[in-house]
Design a protein around this motif. Structure first.
Motif, PDB file in Angstrom:
ATOM      1  N   GLN A  63       0.811  -1.213   0.000  1.00  0.00           N
ATOM      2  CA  GLN A  63       0.000   0.000   0.000  1.00  0.00           C
ATOM      3  C   GLN A  63       0.852   1.275   0.000  1.00  0.00           C
ATOM      4  OE1 GLN A  63      -2.622  -0.321   3.347  1.00  0.00           O
ATOM      5  NE2 GLN A  63      -3.794  -2.033   2.470  1.00  0.00           N
ATOM      6  N   ARG A  64       1.915   1.311   0.810  1.00  0.00           N
ATOM      7  CA  ARG A  64       2.834   2.446   0.870  1.00  0.00           C
ATOM      8  C   ARG A  64       2.102   3.754   1.192  1.00  0.00           C
ATOM      9  NH1 ARG A  64       7.280   1.632  -4.004  1.00  0.00           N
ATOM     10  NH2 ARG A  64       8.064  -0.380  -3.297  1.00  0.00           N
ATOM     11  N   ALA A  65       1.243   3.695   2.225  1.00  0.00           N
ATOM     12  CA  ALA A  65       0.552   4.919   2.624  1.00  0.00           C
ATOM     13  C   ALA A  65       1.517   5.943   3.193  1.00  0.00           C
ATOM     14  CB  ALA A  65      -0.533   4.575   3.656  1.00  0.00           C
ATOM     15  N   TRP A  66       2.618   5.489   3.800  1.00  0.00           N
ATOM     16  CA  TRP A  66       3.599   6.416   4.374  1.00  0.00           C
ATOM     17  C   TRP A  66       4.221   7.304   3.290  1.00  0.00           C
ATOM     18  CZ3 TRP A  66       8.537   6.305   2.522  1.00  0.00           C
ATOM     19  CH2 TRP A  66       8.911   5.170   1.802  1.00  0.00           C
ATOM     20  N   LEU A  67       4.286   6.792   2.067  1.00  0.00           N
ATOM     21  CA  LEU A  67       4.875   7.590   0.999  1.00  0.00           C
ATOM     22  C   LEU A  67       3.994   8.795   0.663  1.00  0.00           C
ATOM     23  CD1 LEU A  67       7.224   7.776  -0.982  1.00  0.00           C
ATOM     24  CD2 LEU A  67       5.924   6.351  -2.575  1.00  0.00           C
ATOM     25  N   TRP A  68       2.682   8.591   0.694  1.00  0.00           N
ATOM     26  CA  TRP A  68       1.780   9.713   0.441  1.00  0.00           C
ATOM     27  C   TRP A  68       1.820  10.709   1.596  1.00  0.00           C
ATOM     28  CZ3 TRP A  68       0.008  10.110  -4.309  1.00  0.00           C
ATOM     29  CH2 TRP A  68      -0.081   8.951  -5.100  1.00  0.00           C
ATOM     30  N   LEU A  69       1.947  10.205   2.831  1.00  0.00           N
ATOM     31  CA  LEU A  69       2.053  11.116   3.977  1.00  0.00           C
ATOM     32  C   LEU A  69       3.337  11.925   3.896  1.00  0.00           C
ATOM     33  CD1 LEU A  69       0.795   8.755   6.841  1.00  0.00           C
ATOM     34  CD2 LEU A  69      -0.427  10.689   5.817  1.00  0.00           C
ATOM     35  N   LEU A  70       4.416  11.319   3.461  1.00  0.00           N
ATOM     36  CA  LEU A  70       5.673  12.055   3.339  1.00  0.00           C
ATOM     37  C   LEU A  70       5.569  13.136   2.267  1.00  0.00           C
ATOM     38  CD1 LEU A  70       8.667  12.406   4.017  1.00  0.00           C
ATOM     39  CD2 LEU A  70       9.194  10.600   2.355  1.00  0.00           C
ATOM     40  N   THR A  71       4.891  12.823   1.185  1.00  0.00           N
ATOM     41  CA  THR A  71       4.705  13.828   0.132  1.00  0.00           C
ATOM     42  C   THR A  71       3.900  15.021   0.654  1.00  0.00           C
ATOM     43  OG1 THR A  71       4.764  12.061  -1.526  1.00  0.00           O
ATOM     44  CG2 THR A  71       3.859  14.183  -2.203  1.00  0.00           C
ATOM     45  N   ALA A  72       2.827  14.738   1.381  1.00  0.00           N
ATOM     46  CA  ALA A  72       2.025  15.827   1.943  1.00  0.00           C
ATOM     47  C   ALA A  72       2.817  16.645   2.957  1.00  0.00           C
ATOM     48  CB  ALA A  72       0.759  15.261   2.589  1.00  0.00           C
TER      49      ALA A  72
END
Length: 754
Positions: free
Chosen positions: A720-729
């Motif tokens: 899923q790599r949800a942390w990657l989207w949080l890092l982008t935000a």
């Protein structure tokens, strides 16, 4: 939604820092007295409780950045109900070896029984798949079928496995494992399951593993290798090493006319014995007799090359049989007998000149001799009676005789139906005759009779890429400096004739030497100089015989013997032919192929030399003999799966009376030599390719719940790599906060007024 590391959520409490910093107001430290303010009353400072927040947007951005940072380290995970249910079970692929070596002893029944036990030991919540492999990968029960019909898994998968038998192909375990990984990656619903592949095989030395070098093995898929050992390894194996012909010409730089009798092919065999074998005495003989058997002694681990014993009748399909060991799956070698294809050649001229050394017929009749693959027959008819071409004719030669218009029209009709005509332009040849042969406009062709000259001409430009001159692509035949032409007819073409006639070889005076045309389906070859000594040195050179057989090849008669085929190779597919199995049935895609002699028969239609057709490969073949089917049946593209000889049959009757019917011929198909190396390898051999090997236990007991749960959450969160989207935000918020903070600290200067 769950969190992989929930303790990091406590870091969100750090947002109190920016709030306190925004509430804090430091009073001025330096006091400056102004005289103009001495009459004003001093006001007490505002208490902290009454201070108000400023720059709300900046405070919000800083607090949100800290919250996103805490969420990113906590690693959010969204889990569906299906994943949560399956995370407590297994995804297992059972891979069963069905190569030729599994025919030994009881290896195949044991593999079937072991696969049935593994299927029965799985729970309904597990995901199982079943496949077999040799050189190909064949799924029998897939993960998608198991997800929708888990209740019928055991009965259906066992039934399909019981209907499967070991084949005759080689073993490619590396390719099977690579293709097995795609079943896990392409099937949804397997996330969080413990994945592994259970291989049931004899794991013999001939197993191919090269495909494993081309990819990195997934760490989440384990491999459990269950090696099935035979009771003993007493095995003598026989394979075809080479097929040669006697009286080979050792000097490649010289060429001579073919001898009057074809050279006899000789088969050389490779005899091997396993390292741990207790069998050493062997007998090698033809299966149906016909020659004295060869007996001998071969120690364990040794290999010897033997010449096949001579046989009196070479016209029959031959099978060599080796005896002396326990396992006979690799004890036969099939050898196809010499099968020269008949080529009917017509020469229009005077039969009485056959023995005259100065005539074209003299050299043509001696150059067209029988070879192991071709049987040319030369028929001579005078030009006066040649008003039609015999129906069995394949190629027509004319030289030294004038062509009349009726004969030219008959030759044109012959070429339209697919025949080949080779003619020498004579002094009596007219543009009308050439126009009739090639369909080019007569007004576009100009001819000049040969004039006596003390000098000679040489070939200057030769299109070696053209199919008619393909033999000259060999560098040893590309030297034309010793080839001289004493007499030739000068021929010139205008632009209107170039679409019909193409110059493929020219003299050094830039006049055409060889031209070609394609009337209808056939081929026309025009020579402006003859091959006999009165015109040139062509018949006496090393170029004449290769040139003639190059024309035969362009007409569809290949002089090269067919290479020995192995199980899994592709049959050469030819027009209007069909392949028959050794028992005489048409070869189809569903036919179980075995080593033997296959038959190819049918009506051959000569192909145009200007349009070369590459044979389309058929399905893989196996050793065995095939017999051609009836003429009404359509050819099948399948190939044999077992050793033997196959014979092709006619698929349909051609309407063209010119081409001759193709004689049925046999193709030998043998067992791949690597499959005879049955000495077992150690399972640790797979560790060299980075495969994570499980213990050889066949137990399907699940691992501890906490390990399975951790494996499931880690795998799905990584996907899923949800942390990657949080890092982008977070990065975007920090960039916005930096810009806004700069704007507040450095306000835009106000204009001054005088």
């Amino acid at each position: 939604m769950t969190w992989l590391f929930p303790l990091y959520l406590l870091g969100a409490a750090a947002i109190i820092g920016p709030i306190l910093m925004h509430l804090r107001r430091r009073p001025p430290q330096d006091r400056v007295e102004f005289s103009s303010l001495m009459f004003l009353d001093a006001q007490p400072p505002m208490p902290v409780s009454k201070r108000r927040l400023e720059h709300w947007l900046l405070l919000l951005l800083r607090c949100l950045a800290l919250i996103l940072l805490a969420l990113m380290f906590a690693r959010p995970l969204w889990r569906g109900e299906e994943t949560a249910a399956l995370s407590q079970n297994h995804a297992t692929l059972i891979l069963v070896d069905r190569s030729a070596s599994m025919q030994r002893a009881d290896l195949w029944p044991r593999a079937q029984a072991e696969a049935a036990r593994l299927l029965a030991a799985a729970t309904p919540a597990d995901r199982l798949a079943l496949a077999t492999f040799d050189r190909d990968f064949t799924p029998l029960w897939t993960f998608s079928e198991d997800a929708s019909s888990a209740s019928t898994r055991t009965a259906t998968a066992n039934q399909r496995l019981q209907q499967t038998r070991p084949g005759w192909a080689s073993t490619d375990l590396g390719l099977a494992l690579v293709q097995a990984t795609t079943l896990f990656t392409s099937q949804p619903g397997l996330t969080g399951l413990k994945k592994r592949i259970i291989v049931l095989t004899d794991f013999q030395e001939g197993t191919r593993l090269d495909a494993l070098r081309s990819q990195v093995w997934p760490e989440t898929i384990a491999v459990s290798l269950h090696r099935l050992d035979a009771p003993d390894s007493d095995n003598l194996s026989l394979s075809l090493a080479a097929t040669t012909t006697e009286d080979n010409n050792e000097d490649d730089n010289t060429a001579s006319l073919p001898t009057s009798s074809p050279r006899r092919p000789t088969a050389r065999l490779r005899l091997s014995n396993t390292r741990d074998s207790k069998a050493a005495n062997f007998t090698l003989a033809w299966e149906k007799g016909g020659a004295e058997a060869i007996t001998g002694y071969l120690p364990p681990g040794a290999t010897r090359v033997l010449t096949a014993p001579p046989i009196a009748d070479e016209s029959q399909a031959r099978t060599l049989l080796l005896t002396g060991d326990a396992w006979d799956f690799d004890n036969r070698v099939f050898i196809a007998p010499p099968q020269p294809r008949p080529v009917h050649i017509l020469f229009i001229g005077d039969e009485s000149t056959r023995n005259e050394a100065a005539s074209p017929l003299f050299y043509l009749s001696r150059a067209l001799q029988q070879t192991p693959t071709l049987l040319p027959t030369l028929q001579v008819i005078p030009s006066s009676s040649a008003t039609s071409i015999p129906a069995e004719t394949d190629i027509v030669f004319t030289s030294g005789t004038p062509l009349q218009l009726p004969l030219a029209q008959a030759l044109h009709t012959f070429m339209e139906n697919g025949g080949m005509v080779v003619t020498v332009v004579e002094d009596t040849t007219t543009p009308a005759i050439l126009s009739t042969l090639s369909s080019a406009p007569a007004a576009a062709i100009a001819l000049s009779p040969a004039a006596p000259s003390q000098d000679y001409l040489m070939l200057a430009q030769v299109d070696i890429a053209h199919p008619l001159l393909r033999p000259f692509a060999d560098e040893r035949l590309r030297d034309f400096t010793k080839l001289r032409f004493w007499k030739h007819r000068s021929l010139s073409l205008s632009e209107a004739a170039t679409p019909f006639l193409k110059v493929i070889a020219s003299f050094d005076d830039r006049t055409p030497a060889i031209l070609t045309s394609s009337p209808g389906k056939g081929t026309l070859i025009l020579l402006t100089s003859g091959w006999h000594p009165a015109d040139s040195q062509l018949a006496l050179s090393t170029k004449f015989v290769p040139l003639l057989y190059g024309w035969l090849e362009a007409a569809g008669f290949h002089n090269e013997p067919a290479s020995s085929l192995l199980v899994g190779d592709a049959f050469p597919q030819e027009a209007n032919t069909q392949i028959l199995t050794p028992d005489g049935h048409p070869l189809s895609q569903s036919t179980a192929l075995t080593p033997g002699l296959y038959t190819i028969t049918g009506a051959r239609t000569p192909s145009s030399a200007s349009q070369t057709q590459s044979p389309s490969p058929s399905a893989p073949i196996s050793p065995g003999a095939r017999t051609p089917p009836s003429a009404t049946q359509t050819p099948s593209p399948s190939a044999p799966s077992s050793p033997g000889a196959r014979t092709p049959s006619s698929a349909s009757q051609t309407q063209n009376p010119s081409p001759s019917a193709q004689t049925p011929r046999l193709i030998a198909v043998n067992l791949p030599p690597e499959e005879t190396r049955i000495t077992p390898l150690e399972p640790n051999k797979l560790l060299e390719f980075g495969l994570p090997l499980d213990s050889p236990s066949t137990d399907l007991t699940p691992s501890p719940p906490e390990d399975r749960e951790r494996l499931a959450t880690t795998e799905q969160e990584g996907r899923q790599r949800a942390w990657l989207w949080l890092l982008t935000a977070l990065l975007l918020l920090l960039a916005l906060e930096t810009w806004l903070s700069g704007r507040i600290r450095h306000p835009t200067p106000q204009p001054t007024y005088s």
